[in-house]
Design an enzyme around this catalytic site. Sequence first.
Site, PDB file in Angstrom:
ATOM      1  N   GLU A 118       0.837  -1.211   0.000  1.00 58.87           N
ATOM      2  CA  GLU A 118       0.000   0.000   0.000  1.00 58.87           C
ATOM      3  C   GLU A 118       0.872   1.262   0.000  1.00 58.87           C
ATOM      4  OE1 GLU A 118      -3.144  -0.284  -0.369  1.00 58.87           O
ATOM      5  OE2 GLU A 118      -3.917  -2.031   0.704  1.00 58.87           O
ATOM      6  N   HIS A 142      -3.119   1.930   8.423  1.00 64.80           N
ATOM      7  CA  HIS A 142      -4.200   1.098   7.880  1.00 64.80           C
ATOM      8  C   HIS A 142      -4.320  -0.159   8.736  1.00 64.80           C
ATOM      9  CE1 HIS A 142      -6.493  -1.553   5.402  1.00 64.80           C
ATOM     10  NE2 HIS A 142      -5.452  -2.290   5.042  1.00 64.80           N
ATOM     11  N   HIS A 144      -7.031  -3.697   9.829  1.00 63.04           N
ATOM     12  CA  HIS A 144      -8.205  -4.533   9.506  1.00 63.04           C
ATOM     13  C   HIS A 144      -9.102  -4.601  10.742  1.00 63.04           C
ATOM     14  CE1 HIS A 144      -5.936  -6.742   6.016  1.00 63.04           C
ATOM     15  NE2 HIS A 144      -6.075  -5.450   5.815  1.00 63.04           N
ATOM     16  N   GLU A 172     -18.652  10.922  22.864  1.00 61.08           N
ATOM     17  CA  GLU A 172     -17.513  11.778  22.519  1.00 61.08           C
ATOM     18  C   GLU A 172     -16.915  11.515  21.141  1.00 61.08           C
ATOM     19  OE1 GLU A 172     -14.910  12.125  25.968  1.00 61.08           O
ATOM     20  OE2 GLU A 172     -16.692  12.396  27.194  1.00 61.08           O
ATOM     21  N   HIS A 213     -12.882  -4.233   3.975  1.00 63.28           N
ATOM     22  CA  HIS A 213     -11.423  -4.328   4.091  1.00 63.28           C
ATOM     23  C   HIS A 213     -10.885  -3.762   5.403  1.00 63.28           C
ATOM     24  CE1 HIS A 213      -7.292  -3.699   1.874  1.00 63.28           C
ATOM     25  NE2 HIS A 213      -7.134  -3.943   3.158  1.00 63.28           N
TER      26      HIS A 213
HETATM   27  P1  13P Z   1       1.106  -5.479   3.071  1.00 66.21           P
HETATM   28  O1  13P Z   1       1.568  -6.747   3.756  1.00 66.21           O
HETATM   29  O2  13P Z   1       1.704  -5.367   1.678  1.00 66.21           O
HETATM   30  O3  13P Z   1       1.338  -4.263   3.915  1.00 66.21           O
HETATM   31  O4  13P Z   1      -0.459  -5.604   2.825  1.00 66.21           O
HETATM   32  C1  13P Z   1      -1.317  -5.744   3.935  1.00 66.21           C
HETATM   33  C2  13P Z   1      -2.631  -5.101   3.723  1.00 66.21           C
HETATM   34  O5  13P Z   1      -3.370  -4.949   4.664  1.00 66.21           O
HETATM   35  C3  13P Z   1      -3.011  -4.615   2.375  1.00 66.21           C
HETATM   36  O6  13P Z   1      -4.165  -3.856   2.406  1.00 66.21           O
HETATM   37 ZN    ZN Z   2      -5.379  -4.225   4.244  1.00 65.57          ZN
END
Ligand code: 13P
Ligand code: ZN
Length: 286
Positions: A118, A142, A144, A172, A213
């Site tokens: 990413e 980022h 999950h 809040e 995602h």
């Molecule tokens: P990477 O291992 O390349 O960082 O990818 C993980 C991920 O969450 C892609 O959206």
């Molecule tokens: Zn991801």
Amino acid sequence: MNNIFGVKVMEDYIRMCHDGVRQGWHERNGGNLTYRMKEEEVAECRPYFRATPGSWVKLGVEADNLKGEHFISTGSGKFLQNVGLEPQNSICIVEINEEGDSYRIVWGLENGGRPTSEFPTHFMNHSVRKRVTGGENRVIYHAHTPYVIALTYVLPLQSEVFTRMLWKSATECCVVFPGGVGVVPWMVPGGPEIAKATCVLMEKYDAAIWAFHGLFVSGPDFDTAFGLMHTIEKAAQIASIALAATGGKPPRQVITDDNLRAIGREFGVTLNEEILSFVSDDELYC
Ligand code: 13P
Ligand code: ZN
């Protein structure tokens, strides 16, 4: 400590990866973190840089305002749970060239590898956030986050709808993200489309939900970015539990729009009124 891990920015970066793992947001190699280093931090780390840096690699995107910058990045395919155990093999520092279109690894990933898949998305979004915050924002994160992902199966994929639901999940929340949260429809991870779509949202939001995602946030420092991720995910958790309990029907009582405005006044934040006028509470539930 007389090595790079004694440098505060590296300590803080590694701790943030660990904090995300503790929350359960980083199964396998899920999620990634990049940080745009300050000049003095680069100077502190430079003595530990490789004698011979890696070769320049084209990013496929370019940004004038990131020429010559250094970023700390998680490695692609690396597990965030290993960052604390084996940082030298899990993360890297990359330098951006004077054209702002290529990177090279100057430290880390000793067993080989490349920055997160990413990275072009992070890079383009760093460029946007650096510009719109006058250089203040340095972190892109980022994760999950399971409850945010769950909600993307249930609510219409609109920024205003998600923001309203999340603001109303806990008192809040609207203080932590008064500007709201953007929503990107499902897209292939790591590709140019998701990078571009996220950049459009990052002009006005500091967080963007990626449907099915996870969540993508930015902030000036590790604590603020982590806190934003944490607050949005916790709001999504509460919303998911309440939606499941009512079977998707309207709850018995809610935080009203005027309650939100009162919180905004009390805490000195201006809520994005466009979001409040976009859809009513009644229209949130089917
Ligand atoms: P990477 O291992 O390349 O960082 O990818 C993980 C991920 O969450 C892609 O959206
Ligand atoms: Zn991801």
